[in-house]
Design a protein around this motif. Sequence first.
Motif, short mmCIF file in Angstrom:
data_model
loop_
_atom_site.label_atom_id
_atom_site.label_comp_id
_atom_site.label_asym_id
_atom_site.label_seq_id
_atom_site.Cartn_x
_atom_site.Cartn_y
_atom_site.Cartn_z
N GLY A 25 0.85 -1.18 0.00
CA GLY A 25 0.00 0.00 0.00
C GLY A 25 0.88 1.24 0.00
N ARG A 26 0.47 2.29 0.69
CA ARG A 26 1.26 3.52 0.69
C ARG A 26 1.95 3.77 2.01
NH1 ARG A 26 -1.45 8.65 -0.78
NH2 ARG A 26 0.73 9.26 -0.83
N TYR A 27 1.64 2.99 3.03
CA TYR A 27 2.13 3.33 4.35
C TYR A 27 2.86 2.20 5.06
CZ TYR A 27 -0.90 7.28 3.51
OH TYR A 27 -1.48 8.39 2.96
N ALA A 28 3.27 1.22 4.31
CA ALA A 28 3.95 0.11 4.98
C ALA A 28 4.99 -0.52 4.06
CB ALA A 28 2.94 -0.95 5.43
N LEU A 29 5.95 -1.15 4.70
CA LEU A 29 7.02 -1.84 4.01
C LEU A 29 6.81 -3.34 4.20
CD1 LEU A 29 9.87 -1.24 2.69
CD2 LEU A 29 10.79 -1.74 4.94
N GLY A 30 6.96 -4.08 3.13
CA GLY A 30 6.82 -5.53 3.23
C GLY A 30 8.16 -6.19 2.98
N ILE A 31 8.47 -7.21 3.75
CA ILE A 31 9.70 -7.97 3.54
C ILE A 31 9.36 -9.45 3.44
CG2 ILE A 31 11.95 -8.61 4.47
CD1 ILE A 31 12.15 -5.95 5.80
N TYR A 41 5.69 -3.95 7.87
CA TYR A 41 6.10 -2.94 8.84
C TYR A 41 5.51 -1.58 8.45
CZ TYR A 41 9.57 -6.56 9.71
OH TYR A 41 10.19 -7.76 9.97
N PRO A 42 4.48 -1.15 9.17
CA PRO A 42 3.97 0.21 8.90
C PRO A 42 5.10 1.22 9.15
CG PRO A 42 2.46 -1.02 10.33
CD PRO A 42 3.73 -1.82 10.23
N PHE A 43 5.17 2.26 8.33
CA PHE A 43 6.28 3.21 8.41
C PHE A 43 6.41 3.83 9.80
CE2 PHE A 43 5.59 4.08 3.64
CZ PHE A 43 6.41 3.02 3.31
N ASP A 44 5.29 4.23 10.41
CA ASP A 44 5.39 4.90 11.71
C ASP A 44 5.95 3.95 12.77
OD1 ASP A 44 3.10 3.38 11.60
OD2 ASP A 44 1.82 4.85 12.60
N ALA A 66 7.87 9.86 9.60
CA ALA A 66 7.38 8.52 9.31
C ALA A 66 7.26 8.28 7.82
CB ALA A 66 6.04 8.29 10.02
N TRP A 67 7.96 9.11 7.03
CA TRP A 67 7.90 8.95 5.59
C TRP A 67 9.28 8.62 5.02
CZ3 TRP A 67 4.03 7.78 2.71
CH2 TRP A 67 4.19 7.81 1.31
N PRO A 68 9.49 7.40 4.54
CA PRO A 68 10.81 7.05 4.03
C PRO A 68 11.08 7.70 2.67
CG PRO A 68 9.32 5.15 3.96
CD PRO A 68 8.52 6.31 4.43
N ARG A 69 12.26 8.29 2.55
CA ARG A 69 12.64 8.92 1.30
C ARG A 69 13.43 7.93 0.46
NH1 ARG A 69 15.87 14.09 2.52
NH2 ARG A 69 17.59 12.61 2.59
N GLU A 70 14.14 7.03 1.17
CA GLU A 70 14.97 6.07 0.47
C GLU A 70 15.09 4.81 1.31
OE1 GLU A 70 18.92 7.46 -1.11
OE2 GLU A 70 19.55 5.66 -0.06
N ILE A 71 14.89 3.66 0.68
CA ILE A 71 15.03 2.38 1.39
C ILE A 71 16.04 1.55 0.63
CG2 ILE A 71 13.84 0.27 2.08
CD1 ILE A 71 11.24 1.95 2.20
N LYS A 72 17.07 1.12 1.33
CA LYS A 72 18.12 0.38 0.65
C LYS A 72 18.45 -0.92 1.37
CE LYS A 72 22.68 1.14 -1.43
NZ LYS A 72 22.45 0.06 -2.39
N LEU A 78 18.88 -3.23 6.71
CA LEU A 78 18.07 -2.39 5.85
C LEU A 78 18.31 -0.94 6.27
CD1 LEU A 78 15.78 -2.87 3.66
CD2 LEU A 78 14.21 -2.20 5.47
N ARG A 79 18.62 -0.09 5.30
CA ARG A 79 18.86 1.31 5.63
C ARG A 79 17.67 2.14 5.14
NH1 ARG A 79 23.55 4.28 2.73
NH2 ARG A 79 21.86 4.75 1.31
N VAL A 80 17.13 2.95 6.02
CA VAL A 80 16.02 3.81 5.66
C VAL A 80 16.43 5.25 5.91
CG1 VAL A 80 13.61 4.41 6.07
CG2 VAL A 80 14.34 2.03 6.27
N VAL A 81 16.31 6.08 4.87
CA VAL A 81 16.52 7.51 5.04
C VAL A 81 15.13 8.14 5.06
CG1 VAL A 81 17.56 9.61 4.11
CG2 VAL A 81 18.71 7.41 3.81
N TRP A 82 14.82 8.84 6.15
CA TRP A 82 13.49 9.42 6.31
C TRP A 82 13.42 10.82 5.73
CZ3 TRP A 82 10.07 5.90 8.10
CH2 TRP A 82 10.59 4.79 8.77
N ALA A 83 12.20 11.27 5.48
CA ALA A 83 12.00 12.58 4.85
C ALA A 83 12.56 13.72 5.70
CB ALA A 83 10.51 12.81 4.56
N ASP A 84 12.71 13.51 7.02
CA ASP A 84 13.27 14.57 7.86
C ASP A 84 14.80 14.50 7.89
OD1 ASP A 84 13.63 12.31 9.39
OD2 ASP A 84 13.06 13.25 11.27
N GLY A 85 15.39 13.58 7.12
CA GLY A 85 16.84 13.53 6.99
C GLY A 85 17.50 12.48 7.87
N ARG A 86 16.78 11.90 8.81
CA ARG A 86 17.39 10.91 9.68
C ARG A 86 17.62 9.60 8.93
NH1 ARG A 86 17.92 9.66 15.19
NH2 ARG A 86 18.19 7.42 15.41
#
Length: 108
Positions: A25-31, A41-44, A66-72, A78-86
Amino acid sequence: MTIKKILPILGQPNPEQPTDVHLVGRYALGISWADNHSSIYPFDRLRLDDPAFEGQPPEALTDAMAWPREIKKLPDALRVVWADGRESLYPYAGLRALCRCAGCTGGH
Ligand SMILES: [Zn+2]
């Protein structure tokens, strides 16, 4: 948080090795894991479960937090870069232990 230890069995698919990372969907990551298990995994939730917080998550999440900008997919995390830069790093073993599906939590 209790980390469930999963004993790797030689010659068997490693349950802590992801085979696929995708959006649900738009708010979760699936592995999908090597042992054919799937986790969502819901983003929040994921942001709050950042291992770096060590039990002290922020009081309130903003949308950007709670918004991932990049998932690697890295070799062992798993590295997640969030929209706030963290940047958050989730070792796969810990991520697998965070699965909250009925099968993993013993729920019904
Ligand atoms: Zn599960």
